[in-house]
Motif scaffolding. Sequence first.
Motif, mmCIF file in Angstrom:
data_model
loop_
_atom_site.group_PDB
_atom_site.id
_atom_site.type_symbol
_atom_site.label_atom_id
_atom_site.label_comp_id
_atom_site.label_asym_id
_atom_site.label_seq_id
_atom_site.Cartn_x
_atom_site.Cartn_y
_atom_site.Cartn_z
ATOM 1 N N ALA A 1 -5.524 -1.726 -3.439
ATOM 2 C CA ALA A 1 -6.483 -2.814 -3.213
ATOM 3 C C ALA A 1 -5.768 -4.153 -3.074
ATOM 4 O O ALA A 1 -6.156 -4.986 -2.234
ATOM 5 C CB ALA A 1 -7.491 -2.867 -4.369
ATOM 6 N N ALA A 2 -4.727 -4.355 -3.867
ATOM 7 C CA ALA A 2 -3.975 -5.611 -3.767
ATOM 8 C C ALA A 2 -3.302 -5.733 -2.410
ATOM 9 O O ALA A 2 -3.292 -6.801 -1.789
ATOM 10 C CB ALA A 2 -2.931 -5.673 -4.884
ATOM 11 N N VAL B 1 0.841 -1.205 0.000
ATOM 12 C CA VAL B 1 0.000 0.000 0.000
ATOM 13 C C VAL B 1 0.875 1.255 0.000
ATOM 14 O O VAL B 1 0.652 2.185 -0.780
ATOM 15 C CB VAL B 1 -0.942 -0.008 1.212
ATOM 16 C CG1 VAL B 1 -1.622 1.335 1.393
ATOM 17 C CG2 VAL B 1 -1.985 -1.110 1.077
ATOM 18 N N LEU B 2 1.876 1.277 0.867
ATOM 19 C CA LEU B 2 2.757 2.452 0.932
ATOM 20 C C LEU B 2 3.520 2.633 -0.377
ATOM 21 O O LEU B 2 3.680 3.756 -0.868
ATOM 22 C CB LEU B 2 3.743 2.320 2.092
ATOM 23 C CG LEU B 2 3.162 2.229 3.503
ATOM 24 C CD1 LEU B 2 4.266 2.292 4.547
ATOM 25 C CD2 LEU B 2 2.147 3.324 3.757
ATOM 26 N N ALA B 3 3.993 1.525 -0.924
ATOM 27 C CA ALA B 3 4.750 1.613 -2.174
ATOM 28 C C ALA B 3 3.862 2.126 -3.308
ATOM 29 O O ALA B 3 4.307 2.916 -4.156
ATOM 30 C CB ALA B 3 5.325 0.246 -2.528
ATOM 31 N N ALA B 4 2.615 1.692 -3.310
ATOM 32 C CA ALA B 4 1.683 2.163 -4.345
ATOM 33 C C ALA B 4 1.493 3.667 -4.253
ATOM 34 O O ALA B 4 1.433 4.370 -5.262
ATOM 35 C CB ALA B 4 0.341 1.452 -4.195
ATOM 36 N N ALA C 1 -4.799 7.642 -9.871
ATOM 37 C CA ALA C 1 -5.896 6.945 -10.554
ATOM 38 C C ALA C 1 -5.645 5.436 -10.584
ATOM 39 O O ALA C 1 -5.144 4.889 -9.632
ATOM 40 C CB ALA C 1 -6.140 7.526 -11.931
ATOM 41 N N LEU C 2 -5.940 4.787 -11.701
ATOM 42 C CA LEU C 2 -6.136 3.335 -11.685
ATOM 43 C C LEU C 2 -4.968 2.506 -11.153
ATOM 44 O O LEU C 2 -5.180 1.640 -10.300
ATOM 45 C CB LEU C 2 -6.537 2.861 -13.089
ATOM 46 C CG LEU C 2 -7.090 1.430 -13.131
ATOM 47 C CD1 LEU C 2 -8.333 1.309 -12.276
ATOM 48 C CD2 LEU C 2 -7.384 1.002 -14.568
ATOM 49 N N PRO C 3 -3.735 2.708 -11.608
ATOM 50 C CA PRO C 3 -2.651 1.845 -11.085
ATOM 51 C C PRO C 3 -2.528 1.922 -9.574
ATOM 52 O O PRO C 3 -2.343 0.896 -8.904
ATOM 53 C CB PRO C 3 -1.400 2.386 -11.791
ATOM 54 C CG PRO C 3 -1.897 3.093 -12.985
ATOM 55 C CD PRO C 3 -3.233 3.655 -12.607
ATOM 56 N N ARG C 4 -2.640 3.128 -9.032
ATOM 57 C CA ARG C 4 -2.488 3.272 -7.591
ATOM 58 C C ARG C 4 -3.631 2.568 -6.863
ATOM 59 O O ARG C 4 -3.405 1.853 -5.888
ATOM 60 C CB ARG C 4 -2.442 4.749 -7.228
ATOM 61 C CG ARG C 4 -2.243 5.021 -5.751
ATOM 62 C CD ARG C 4 -2.366 6.485 -5.454
ATOM 63 N NE ARG C 4 -1.181 7.233 -5.818
ATOM 64 C CZ ARG C 4 -1.124 8.557 -5.863
ATOM 65 N NH1 ARG C 4 -2.200 9.282 -5.596
ATOM 66 N NH2 ARG C 4 0.001 9.168 -6.179
ATOM 67 N N VAL C 5 -4.848 2.782 -7.353
ATOM 68 C CA VAL C 5 -6.003 2.156 -6.709
ATOM 69 C C VAL C 5 -5.876 0.637 -6.735
ATOM 70 O O VAL C 5 -6.144 -0.043 -5.733
ATOM 71 C CB VAL C 5 -7.312 2.611 -7.394
ATOM 72 C CG1 VAL C 5 -8.490 1.803 -6.882
ATOM 73 C CG2 VAL C 5 -7.562 4.087 -7.160
#
Lengths: 59, 447
Positions: A34-35, A16-19, A26-30
Amino acid sequence: MKLAGFFLLLAGWAIVLAALALLPPALPRVVFVAAGAALEVLGFALVARSHAAHPQEGW
Amino acid sequence: MAAPALSETAMSTCILCILLVPLAGAGLSLIHSGLGRSHSAAHSMVAALYAISIAALVYFVCGFAWQGYPGRPAHSFLVAGKAWSWIAAEPFFFRGLEWNGSPSSLVACLQVFSVALAAVIPLGSGAGRWRLGPLCLSTALLAGWTYPLFAHWVWGGGWLAQLGVNYGLGRGFVDIGGSGTIQAVGGLTALAVAWVLGPRRGKYGHDGVPMAIPGHSAVLVLFACSLAWLGWLGLNSAGAILFAKIEPGRIVLVAVNTTLAAAAAVLMAAWITRSRFGKPDASICANGWVGGLVASSASCAVVTPLAAAATGAIAGALITFAVDWFENRLAADDPGGAISVHAVGGIWGLLSLGLFGRFPASAANLLPGVAPETDATWAGQPLAQVVGVATLIGFVFPLTYGLNWLLNRFYPQRAAPEGEHHGMDLHELGASAYPDFVTNIDDITQR
């Protein structure tokens, strides 16, 4: 199983932190947040199962 | 940069609200005592006093030094060019604070009461078997490290609060009245304690099926719900003034939202238990009421009354099923319902803000250049709340579990079997809470 569960909890949080830090908005971060959260749920499930398997024992 | 001073009206209102907060702790203490056995009732109340005292003193020594206040000294590190503040650098023992009604002094006062409230929560899951000595050490770890660390991230200008400024996630992680910082931290610690201690003697049969161990006083529990209600009105209102920067007049909305959430939660719990068991369950209704209060805290100043009622109703349903789930599926013996009410309710409260929160145009913590009234900022708010919840589950829970597990290795937390059998009152205090009672069911039945 318990240790594996805690490892997954921490790993999910790290994802989550790395994201947040590395991915564009937007989409990649979300998706990766979520992963990471899903990994945490899996980790919690492992920790919970390890305790549920031995309800008479404390640690 | 120093925070602007509050107006006289806001400061006075905030002080009055802060002074109501101890009623929440009193309410929780009575709930835990009432839901426990009669032969541990006094021990439960003494444990609450000890927890409140230890939490307040330890927070005074080092808690606020590590929690801090936005704009005051803190340690940060750079991550891909963005500053992540991870811990404050205030002096210990509250030195550096000016006791003149400044926002930082008001926050320090509120936090002394809030950390005490968080410290009382795990007593609900450890009731009937948690020794006083280790309980005090566990509380010290919570108040001196776990709570201030997360509270800095949320209320002290830390990286969670800055998610909006740094990454465009709405207003950053928002938790106005402490659904996460107080309730979920306390509830996750309660889960850790329940698992480290293990279940009460006789709770689970050889086949793993849980036995009901009813509380000894429904009157105490249900009266305590009213005390908790008053305390939460103060807690949410003070949080709204200090952390959401609302005008004092908007406290009316906070009070209405808090009450509607609790009301919807208790009615939902009553309806579900009546549908499942034929009659409403008083203890689960009490848990539902407090769960509604817990869930209302995060978003109390930024949702409509309808949204607050919906939040409470969903909290009531979640908590009712969570009590069953933790007891039956996860073998977490939780006499006071602390895990379901505070962890589950708190996490739902945080997520509900992402769904229902509507911030006034004056709200801060936005990505530079983003106009407050654009809906684009709302799109990031749910993600900010998810990040905060992920931090609670993925970091705070392992931290608090690890600390309690380590403590248990060197200083066993659980009472001896004979102490549990005869009751913690006699075992640790030498005197029963109810010396006039002639019989106890354990004297005539075997568990």
